[in-house]
Design an enzyme around this catalytic site. Sequence first.
Site, short mmCIF file in Angstrom:
data_model
loop_
_atom_site.label_atom_id
_atom_site.label_comp_id
_atom_site.label_asym_id
_atom_site.label_seq_id
_atom_site.Cartn_x
_atom_site.Cartn_y
_atom_site.Cartn_z
N CYS A 1 -35.32 -7.95 55.14
CA CYS A 1 -36.36 -7.26 53.83
C CYS A 1 -36.17 -7.95 52.49
CB CYS A 1 -35.66 -5.81 53.68
SG CYS A 1 -37.09 -4.62 52.74
N GLU B 1 -35.69 -2.31 59.99
CA GLU B 1 -34.49 -2.32 59.38
C GLU B 1 -33.80 -0.89 59.32
OE1 GLU B 1 -33.24 -3.40 54.87
OE2 GLU B 1 -35.17 -3.01 54.94
N LYS C 1 -27.41 -8.62 55.28
CA LYS C 1 -28.34 -8.86 54.32
C LYS C 1 -27.57 -9.37 52.88
CE LYS C 1 -31.94 -6.21 51.93
NZ LYS C 1 -32.72 -4.79 52.06
#
Length: 272
Positions: free
Chosen positions: A151, A40, A110
């Site tokens: 994440c 990331e 995300k």
Amino acid sequence: MKIASLQLKVYREKEKNLEQLAEWMKCEKLQDVDMVTLPEMFTCPYQTELFPLYAEKEGGPSCRFFSDLAKKYGIYLSAGTIPEVDENGRIYNTAYVYDRTGNQIAKHRKMHLFDIDIQDGQTFRESDTLSAGDEVTVFDTEFCRMGICICYDLRFPELAGLMAQEGAKVLLVPAAFNMTTGPAHWELLFRQRAVDNQFYTIGTAPARDMGAEYHSWGHTIAVDPWGTVVHVCGEAEQIQITEINLELVDKIRRELPLLRHRRGDVYEVRKR
């Protein structure tokens, strides 16, 4: 299928991160892999105030670099994430995936922004500079269908479940858990999502740099669909290679048919 996950240090200079990737790609261990995965925020320090400064439009210099690299080595490349800016100036934490010819085959923004305040631990607010994505992302390879999330997305089982229902047999997760959440939840979450959905989970993290403002937990990980940890790194720079056994995915899903037994007709909060 062989997946190589590169746990690399993230430097402050964007170009240095791309240059180090080009050097790591020359490693003999990577010459027969099918896919390479990156961490990331691979080209940008994990600091919210820097995301707008490092952001590029889709198809920008970093994307062209990733595309050329995938084509040069004839690999699938899950290029971690980079800050992306859209035509309206909104900034996203975005993952791109390229096929063996360098074509972009997936893009995931995300969905869940990391806004946390842990007493005596980490405080972080991605929403100060980032906007949230809203799409579930799966893509096809010659081996199988895969899903990708980023994440904090991993903490939400509904998202992983949707990817499994759409046929994903591998979940890729570029991620940078910190020194508070990493020891507590990193391995646990990857094993949970693997068992829940009976697919491989591959988490690729940056190497830890105690001289940086954000300290990554590291511990790039691969878990099989039975929940067994296949590989896990430490905190330093390292290559992790995972051989994906798709017959194991099929066997587990056949013998313990969780996906078929889902009760989608009752999984909702009802007003009383």
